[in-house]
Design a protein around this motif. Structure first.
Motif, PDB file in Angstrom:
ATOM      1  N   LYS A   1      44.847  52.066  35.182  1.00 17.37           N
ATOM      2  CA  LYS A   1      44.929  51.150  36.334  1.00 17.37           C
ATOM      3  C   LYS A   1      43.656  50.909  37.029  1.00 17.37           C
ATOM      4  CE  LYS A   1      47.449  48.651  37.534  1.00 17.37           C
ATOM      5  NZ  LYS A   1      47.363  46.915  37.370  1.00 17.37           N
ATOM      6  N   ALA A   2      42.616  51.998  36.498  1.00 20.99           N
ATOM      7  CA  ALA A   2      41.379  51.881  37.143  1.00 20.99           C
ATOM      8  C   ALA A   2      40.685  50.679  37.339  1.00 20.99           C
ATOM      9  CB  ALA A   2      40.488  52.864  36.383  1.00 20.99           C
ATOM     10  N   PRO A   3      40.325  50.268  38.651  1.00 25.49           N
ATOM     11  CA  PRO A   3      39.643  49.072  38.651  1.00 25.49           C
ATOM     12  C   PRO A   3      38.352  48.779  37.878  1.00 25.49           C
ATOM     13  CG  PRO A   3      39.511  50.277  40.579  1.00 25.49           C
ATOM     14  CD  PRO A   3      40.215  50.994  39.766  1.00 25.49           C
ATOM     15  N   CYS A   4      37.916  47.816  37.436  1.00 23.72           N
ATOM     16  CA  CYS A   4      36.544  47.699  36.647  1.00 23.72           C
ATOM     17  C   CYS A   4      35.554  46.843  37.291  1.00 23.72           C
ATOM     18  CB  CYS A   4      36.853  47.081  35.399  1.00 23.72           C
ATOM     19  SG  CYS A   4      38.044  45.886  34.982  1.00 23.72           S
ATOM     20  N   GLY A   5      34.336  46.983  36.606  1.00 22.73           N
ATOM     21  CA  GLY A   5      33.202  46.413  37.453  1.00 22.73           C
ATOM     22  C   GLY A   5      32.176  45.798  36.388  1.00 22.73           C
TER      23      GLY A   5
ATOM     24  N   GLY B   1      36.576  47.533  42.065  1.00 24.67           N
ATOM     25  CA  GLY B   1      37.306  47.488  43.467  1.00 24.67           C
ATOM     26  C   GLY B   1      36.494  46.729  44.623  1.00 24.67           C
ATOM     27  N   GLU B   2      35.488  46.017  44.231  1.00 21.70           N
ATOM     28  CA  GLU B   2      34.569  45.178  45.210  1.00 21.70           C
ATOM     29  C   GLU B   2      35.310  44.008  45.586  1.00 21.70           C
ATOM     30  OE1 GLU B   2      30.521  44.941  44.228  1.00 21.70           O
ATOM     31  OE2 GLU B   2      30.019  44.916  46.392  1.00 21.70           O
ATOM     32  N   TYR B   3      35.100  43.408  46.792  1.00 18.59           N
ATOM     33  CA  TYR B   3      35.587  42.093  46.866  1.00 18.59           C
ATOM     34  C   TYR B   3      34.153  41.263  47.281  1.00 18.59           C
ATOM     35  CZ  TYR B   3      38.678  38.319  48.954  1.00 18.59           C
ATOM     36  OH  TYR B   3      39.242  37.093  49.084  1.00 18.59           O
ATOM     37  N   LEU B   4      33.970  40.278  46.381  1.00 21.09           N
ATOM     38  CA  LEU B   4      32.848  39.665  46.267  1.00 21.09           C
ATOM     39  C   LEU B   4      33.047  38.006  46.518  1.00 21.09           C
ATOM     40  CD1 LEU B   4      29.556  39.812  45.800  1.00 21.09           C
ATOM     41  CD2 LEU B   4      30.226  39.066  43.432  1.00 21.09           C
ATOM     42  N   ALA B   5      32.446  37.303  47.536  1.00 23.69           N
ATOM     43  CA  ALA B   5      32.693  36.072  47.497  1.00 23.69           C
ATOM     44  C   ALA B   5      31.332  35.126  47.102  1.00 23.69           C
ATOM     45  CB  ALA B   5      32.744  35.715  49.242  1.00 23.69           C
ATOM     46  N   VAL B   6      31.682  34.101  46.380  1.00 21.36           N
ATOM     47  CA  VAL B   6      30.144  33.313  45.983  1.00 21.36           C
ATOM     48  C   VAL B   6      30.310  31.971  46.687  1.00 21.36           C
ATOM     49  CG1 VAL B   6      29.447  32.483  43.820  1.00 21.36           C
ATOM     50  CG2 VAL B   6      30.578  34.544  43.834  1.00 21.36           C
ATOM     51  N   VAL B   7      29.123  31.836  47.222  1.00 22.42           N
ATOM     52  CA  VAL B   7      29.173  30.354  48.010  1.00 22.42           C
ATOM     53  C   VAL B   7      27.767  29.343  47.480  1.00 22.42           C
ATOM     54  CG1 VAL B   7      30.440  31.205  50.140  1.00 22.42           C
ATOM     55  CG2 VAL B   7      27.917  31.132  50.091  1.00 22.42           C
ATOM     56  N   GLY B   8      27.676  28.380  47.818  1.00 19.34           N
ATOM     57  CA  GLY B   8      26.640  27.622  47.527  1.00 19.34           C
ATOM     58  C   GLY B   8      27.050  26.171  47.244  1.00 19.34           C
ATOM     59  N   PRO B   9      25.810  25.452  47.396  1.00 13.61           N
ATOM     60  CA  PRO B   9      25.966  23.921  47.368  1.00 13.61           C
ATOM     61  C   PRO B   9      26.719  23.456  46.090  1.00 13.61           C
ATOM     62  CG  PRO B   9      23.780  24.427  47.465  1.00 13.61           C
ATOM     63  CD  PRO B   9      24.341  25.565  47.288  1.00 13.61           C
TER      64      PRO B   9
ATOM     65  N   LEU C   1      44.896  34.331  51.353  1.00 12.22           N
ATOM     66  CA  LEU C   1      43.817  35.416  51.290  1.00 12.22           C
ATOM     67  C   LEU C   1      44.530  36.590  51.835  1.00 12.22           C
ATOM     68  CD1 LEU C   1      40.897  32.851  52.457  1.00 12.22           C
ATOM     69  CD2 LEU C   1      41.500  33.816  50.125  1.00 12.22           C
ATOM     70  N   ASP C   2      45.360  36.662  52.495  1.00 14.32           N
ATOM     71  CA  ASP C   2      46.037  37.743  53.135  1.00 14.32           C
ATOM     72  C   ASP C   2      46.515  38.437  51.710  1.00 14.32           C
ATOM     73  OD1 ASP C   2      45.436  37.674  55.755  1.00 14.32           O
ATOM     74  OD2 ASP C   2      47.336  36.732  56.133  1.00 14.32           O
ATOM     75  N   VAL C   3      47.324  37.760  50.967  1.00 11.45           N
ATOM     76  CA  VAL C   3      47.826  38.529  49.739  1.00 11.45           C
ATOM     77  C   VAL C   3      46.759  38.941  48.881  1.00 11.45           C
ATOM     78  CG1 VAL C   3      49.209  38.110  47.598  1.00 11.45           C
ATOM     79  CG2 VAL C   3      49.801  36.918  49.792  1.00 11.45           C
ATOM     80  N   VAL C   4      45.641  38.225  48.627  1.00  6.19           N
ATOM     81  CA  VAL C   4      44.696  38.983  47.969  1.00  6.19           C
ATOM     82  C   VAL C   4      44.111  39.973  48.547  1.00  6.19           C
ATOM     83  CG1 VAL C   4      42.276  38.244  46.936  1.00  6.19           C
ATOM     84  CG2 VAL C   4      44.003  36.632  46.820  1.00  6.19           C
ATOM     85  N   ALA C   5      43.976  39.936  49.915  1.00  7.70           N
ATOM     86  CA  ALA C   5      43.208  41.038  50.553  1.00  7.70           C
ATOM     87  C   ALA C   5      44.144  42.235  50.513  1.00  7.70           C
ATOM     88  CB  ALA C   5      42.840  40.605  52.141  1.00  7.70           C
ATOM     89  N   ARG C   6      45.398  42.174  50.459  1.00  7.24           N
ATOM     90  CA  ARG C   6      46.267  43.344  50.656  1.00  7.24           C
ATOM     91  C   ARG C   6      46.356  43.939  48.975  1.00  7.24           C
ATOM     92  NH1 ARG C   6      50.953  40.340  52.314  1.00  7.24           N
ATOM     93  NH2 ARG C   6      50.050  40.501  54.352  1.00  7.24           N
ATOM     94  N   LYS C   7      46.160  43.271  48.125  1.00  9.30           N
ATOM     95  CA  LYS C   7      46.008  43.873  46.758  1.00  9.30           C
ATOM     96  C   LYS C   7      44.954  44.619  46.425  1.00  9.30           C
ATOM     97  CE  LYS C   7      49.859  42.829  44.436  1.00  9.30           C
ATOM     98  NZ  LYS C   7      50.444  43.684  43.657  1.00  9.30           N
ATOM     99  N   HIS C   8      43.833  43.880  47.207  1.00  7.85           N
ATOM    100  CA  HIS C   8      42.320  44.384  47.117  1.00  7.85           C
ATOM    101  C   HIS C   8      42.500  45.897  47.723  1.00  7.85           C
ATOM    102  CE1 HIS C   8      37.936  45.049  47.764  1.00  7.85           C
ATOM    103  NE2 HIS C   8      38.452  45.006  48.884  1.00  7.85           N
ATOM    104  N   ARG C   9      42.920  45.826  48.904  1.00  4.27           N
ATOM    105  CA  ARG C   9      42.746  47.066  49.674  1.00  4.27           C
ATOM    106  C   ARG C   9      43.805  48.102  49.220  1.00  4.27           C
ATOM    107  NH1 ARG C   9      45.646  46.276  55.244  1.00  4.27           N
ATOM    108  NH2 ARG C   9      47.462  46.536  53.704  1.00  4.27           N
ATOM    109  N   ASP C  10      45.097  47.572  48.960  1.00  4.23           N
ATOM    110  CA  ASP C  10      45.949  48.794  48.663  1.00  4.23           C
ATOM    111  C   ASP C  10      46.006  49.265  47.075  1.00  4.23           C
ATOM    112  OD1 ASP C  10      46.958  48.194  50.981  1.00  4.23           O
ATOM    113  OD2 ASP C  10      48.621  47.256  50.703  1.00  4.23           O
ATOM    114  N   GLU C  11      45.548  48.465  46.147  1.00  2.57           N
ATOM    115  CA  GLU C  11      45.520  48.699  44.978  1.00  2.57           C
ATOM    116  C   GLU C  11      44.364  48.552  44.232  1.00  2.57           C
ATOM    117  OE1 GLU C  11      48.592  46.395  42.586  1.00  2.57           O
ATOM    118  OE2 GLU C  11      49.814  46.442  44.671  1.00  2.57           O
TER     119      GLU C  11
END
Ligand code: ADP
Length: 274
Positions: free
Chosen positions: A8-12, A40-48, A190-200
């Motif tokens: 279950k190790a996160p991957c990069g 295990g990083e949380y990356l946001a991508v933005v742009g026009p 986004l809370d659900v996603v953040a929880r999965k990111h933080r806890d798992e």
């Protein structure tokens, strides 16, 4: 071929000089993108619009093959991973889910298990646990017997997320997941996603249309413009006034969120009076 070891190790990911060209248009949607995404990083991508954000997600998912450069997942070229392993490890949440056939919520969420099943196997205990857990995490258990087509946009998006989570992925790719949601539903998703990111330790790469949600959701924001990375860092740096002016034009005013204390942007002025 690389084999998924079921850990279950996160991957990069690591992208080096990645270009992507669409045959149909001959257009280079990405032009030499180099980027590391840590496990295990949380990356946001933005742009026009048209900057190449969706193309970047598709490259990460292995759906678009770079015309130049390399993409690795856990140090192994993405194209050398087995398709089925990628289908287990990487989940994709679209902007909007519109099934072309009648299907119940539970039936749809169960489709998230497809890559884990043997060809003729039905649901086993692991499948049942994953489906029930995904419904509970997204607060959609009460809808399980209803048709997806009968749900509101916000409910449907939570169900789409449940399908992605039932897959028990290591990486979640989100393409403007809150575009069709009101603020409360956007926050809830986004809370659900953040929880999965933080806890798992789920690795998350999310394209955001809304710069403010991007800055609130992720510790790192990548700004793409014209197929290139033009800023990469904490929200305060990536959304600094100079970057905003260069990328989006002189239409933004940088402020700090009064509660969260992170960089936010406002329209630079009110519309012209008629
Ligand atoms: P964004 O997500 O930032 O709006 P995209 O990655 O969707 O940008 O698109 C980047 C560029 O590639 C745009 O100019 C778009 O028109 C083009 N493009 C995207 N998808 C395709 C496709 N399937 N075929 C041809 N051109 C495409």
């Amino acid at each position: 071929m690389a084999r998924f070891n079921d850990s279950k190790a996160p991957c990069g990911f690591r992208l080096t000089g990645v270009a992507a060209t669409y045959d149909a248009s001959g257009l280079e949607a990405l032009r030499g993108v180099s980027l590391g995404i840590e496990p295990g990083e949380y990356l946001a991508v933005v742009g026009p619009n048209g900057a190449g954000k969706s193309t970047l997600l598709q490259v990460l998912a292995g759906l678009v093959e770079p015309s130049r450069g390399t993409v690795t997942l856990d140090g192994i070229a993405l194209r050398n991973h087995r398709r089925r392993d990628l289908a287990r490890r990487i989940a994709w949440l679209p902007q909007r889910l519109d099934p072309a056939f009648d299907i119940t919520v539970e039936g749809l969420v169960a489709l998230g298990r497809t890559a884990h099943r043997s060809l003729w196997g039905g649901d086993d205990d692991a499948d049942r646990r994953a489906i029930d857990g995904a419904l509970a995490a997204t607060d959609t258990t009460e809808f399980r017997d209803r048709l997806v087509q009968e749900l509101s946009g916000g409910e449907r998006q939570r169900v789409a997320l449940a399908m992605s989570l039932a897959q028990a992925p290591q990486v979640l790719l989100l393409d403007e997941p809150t575009t069709h949601l009101d603020p409360a539903h956007a926050q809830g998703l986004l809370d659900v996603v953040a929880r999965k990111h933080r806890d798992e330790g789920l690795t998350v790469v999310a394209v955001f249309h809304d710069l403010n949600l991007a800055a609130l959701a992720a510790a790192r924001v990548v700004v793409i413009d014209g197929g290139e990375v033009v800023a990469d860092g904490p929200p305060a740096d990536a959304l600094a006034p100079t970057v905003l002016a260069r990328t989006f034009g002189p239409v933004m005013h940088a402020v700090t969120h009064p509660v969260a204390g992170v960089a936010q942007v406002l329209p630079a002025r009110a519309p012209l009076a008629l």
